[in-house]
Design a protein around this motif. Structure first.
Motif, PDB file in Angstrom:
ATOM      1  N   ALA A  82       0.851  -1.190   0.000  1.00 55.61           N
ATOM      2  CA  ALA A  82       0.000   0.000   0.000  1.00 55.61           C
ATOM      3  C   ALA A  82       0.887   1.241   0.000  1.00 55.61           C
ATOM      4  O   ALA A  82       1.937   1.260   0.642  1.00 55.61           O
ATOM      5  CB  ALA A  82      -0.897   0.000   1.230  1.00 55.61           C
ATOM      6  N   PRO A  83       0.484   2.277  -0.735  1.00 62.74           N
ATOM      7  CA  PRO A  83       1.312   3.494  -0.755  1.00 62.74           C
ATOM      8  C   PRO A  83       1.360   4.142   0.622  1.00 62.74           C
ATOM      9  O   PRO A  83       0.373   4.170   1.353  1.00 62.74           O
ATOM     10  CB  PRO A  83       0.618   4.384  -1.774  1.00 62.74           C
ATOM     11  CG  PRO A  83      -0.755   3.842  -1.915  1.00 62.74           C
ATOM     12  CD  PRO A  83      -0.687   2.386  -1.571  1.00 62.74           C
ATOM     13  N   LYS A  84       2.539   4.672   0.961  1.00 61.75           N
ATOM     14  CA  LYS A  84       2.711   5.316   2.259  1.00 61.75           C
ATOM     15  C   LYS A  84       2.194   6.747   2.189  1.00 61.75           C
ATOM     16  O   LYS A  84       2.156   7.366   1.135  1.00 61.75           O
ATOM     17  CB  LYS A  84       4.186   5.321   2.641  1.00 61.75           C
ATOM     18  CG  LYS A  84       4.738   3.935   2.857  1.00 61.75           C
ATOM     19  CD  LYS A  84       6.194   3.991   3.262  1.00 61.75           C
ATOM     20  CE  LYS A  84       6.710   2.582   3.478  1.00 61.75           C
ATOM     21  NZ  LYS A  84       8.126   2.579   3.828  1.00 61.75           N
ATOM     22  N   LYS A  85       1.829   7.255   3.344  1.00 64.33           N
ATOM     23  CA  LYS A  85       1.334   8.625   3.431  1.00 64.33           C
ATOM     24  C   LYS A  85       2.502   9.580   3.186  1.00 64.33           C
ATOM     25  O   LYS A  85       3.610   9.355   3.665  1.00 64.33           O
ATOM     26  CB  LYS A  85       0.729   8.864   4.808  1.00 64.33           C
ATOM     27  CG  LYS A  85       0.066  10.196   4.951  1.00 64.33           C
ATOM     28  CD  LYS A  85      -0.593  10.351   6.308  1.00 64.33           C
ATOM     29  CE  LYS A  85      -1.247  11.703   6.398  1.00 64.33           C
ATOM     30  NZ  LYS A  85      -1.840  11.915   7.711  1.00 64.33           N
ATOM     31  N   ALA A  86       2.255  10.636   2.445  1.00 61.19           N
ATOM     32  CA  ALA A  86       3.292  11.601   2.109  1.00 61.19           C
ATOM     33  C   ALA A  86       3.731  12.368   3.349  1.00 61.19           C
ATOM     34  O   ALA A  86       2.945  12.619   4.257  1.00 61.19           O
ATOM     35  CB  ALA A  86       2.789  12.565   1.053  1.00 61.19           C
ATOM     36  N   ALA A  87       4.985  12.738   3.376  1.00 62.02           N
ATOM     37  CA  ALA A  87       5.523  13.521   4.482  1.00 62.02           C
ATOM     38  C   ALA A  87       4.938  14.929   4.420  1.00 62.02           C
ATOM     39  O   ALA A  87       4.512  15.390   3.359  1.00 62.02           O
ATOM     40  CB  ALA A  87       7.043  13.573   4.370  1.00 62.02           C
ATOM     41  N   PRO A  88       4.914  15.627   5.520  1.00 61.19           N
ATOM     42  CA  PRO A  88       4.411  17.003   5.497  1.00 61.19           C
ATOM     43  C   PRO A  88       5.242  17.866   4.549  1.00 61.19           C
ATOM     44  O   PRO A  88       6.409  17.604   4.303  1.00 61.19           O
ATOM     45  CB  PRO A  88       4.533  17.478   6.941  1.00 61.19           C
ATOM     46  CG  PRO A  88       5.357  16.470   7.648  1.00 61.19           C
ATOM     47  CD  PRO A  88       5.323  15.216   6.860  1.00 61.19           C
TER      48      PRO A  88
END
Length: 91
Positions: A61-67
């Motif tokens: 699953a794609p990881k959440k983008a960094a701020p």
């Protein structure tokens, strides 16, 4: 005894000439590139059936983008200030 001296001289010249000829011939044969060797094509074991083909790995699953600004440095704001815009719109 008179014939011995020219005979040994001729023998030395003949041996020296033979050594030079054989060494030169050996060097010249090693200058040529070796003939290409035909090799059989090695198939992958899964193509021949000797081992089963590997299963494709499951897609993670794609990881959440960094701020957008992790260290507090805002490049867009800096560019806007350098362009003369004191307040960035849309933030």
């Amino acid at each position: 005894m008179r014939i011995l001296r020219p005979f040994l001289g001729g023998l030395v010249v003949t041996l020296s000439t033979a050594i030079v000829v054989f060494v030169s011939a050996d060097r010249l044969t090693h200058l040529a590139p070796p003939a290409p060797v035909a090799r059989a094509v090695a198939f992958e074991p899964s193509a021949t059936g000797s081992i089963p083909a590997p299963l494709p790995a499951p897609v993670a699953a794609p990881k959440k983008a960094a701020p957008a600004i992790p260290n507090g440095y805002d490049t867009e704001r800096l560019r806007a200030l350098m362009a003369g815009d004191p307040i960035m719109r849309g933030r």
